[in-house]
Design an enzyme around this catalytic site. Structure first.
Site: not given
Ligand code: AMP
Length: 214
Positions: A13, A88, A127, A160, A171
């Site tokens: 996404k 989320r 990734r 990462r 996750r």
């Molecule tokens: P992402 O890069 O979007 O996969 O986000 C990486 C991590 O950031 C996630 O696994 C969460 O720990 C945190 N995170 C990102 N966006 C949110 C959100 N809207 N609510 C809570 N945690 C978030």
């Protein structure tokens, strides 16, 4: 055009969100990127967020909601935006709707990039993210020109911490428990659109454009 991207971690996404933002000249707002920038800069928010992110857990709603509500109120977001990684949870979605309602506004599309769990672990382990600009690649599906070097800025590429297999499993569980209910939430609002995220990246993008241009 106000767009929300939904999908499991690793569904692609983020990649699609960036392409949409570029094509329609609207900002790409990624809460994950915002947290990572805060971690890099050693801010208080970054320190708090890191303890959750490293375990594959969600950062608490109260640390995310105001940040996004403020961001979408900025001038460059007047004509639209793509939200990537937010909302989320149902409370986050409700908070966003409430904030938009106050200014007589609403989300136009929630696009779900659908990929089964079986594909996700394989994707995430391949990734790679740039330590410099945060750009993401995949060693098989979206490789850089030179191995481990970012095409955009020349930075070093890494796996990462939150893309490591043990964290990915966490996750995914968090996604099913807390984020997937949003599919129902946006279906009820009649703005959910689904695309098959197992297809080639370009085909996924074409399918999204078709949805946005009907
Ligand atoms: P992402 O890069 O979007 O996969 O986000 C990486 C991590 O950031 C996630 O696994 C969460 O720990 C945190 N995170 C990102 N966006 C949110 C959100 N809207 N609510 C809570 N945690 C978030």
């Amino acid at each position: 055009m106000k767009i929300i991207m939904l999908g499991a971690p690793g569904a692609g996404k983020g990649t699609q969100a960036k392409r949409i933002a570029e094509k329609y000249n609207i900002p790409h707002i990624s809460t994950g990127d915002i947290f990572r920038a805060n971690i890099k800069n050693g801010t208080e928010l970054g320190k708090k967020a890191k303890t959750y992110m490293d375990q594959g857990l969600l950062v608490p709603d109260e640390l995310v909601v105001d940040l996004v509500v403020d961001r979408v109120a900025q001038d460059d977001a007047k004509n639209g935006y793509v939200l990537d990684g937010f909302p989320r949870t149902i409370p986050q979605a409700e908070a966003l709707d409430a904030a938009l309602e106050k200014i007589n506004d609403k989300v136009d599309y929630a696009i779900d990039v659908d990929v089964p769990d079986s594909n996700i672990i394989d994707r995430m382990s391949g990734r790679r993210a740039c330590v410099g600009c945060g750009g993401t690649y995949h060693i098989v599906y979206n490789p850089t020109k030179a191995e481990d070097v970012c095409d955009a800025c020349g930075g070093q590429l890494i796996l990462r911490d939150d893309d490591k297999p043990e964290t990915v499993e966490n996750r995914l569980k968090v996604y099913h428990d807390q984020t997937q209910p949003l599919i129902d939430y946006y279906t009820k609002k009649s703005i959910l659109k689904s695309v098959d995220g197992t297809k080639d990246m370009n085909e996924v993008f074409e399918n999204i454009v078709k949805i946005l241009e009907v």
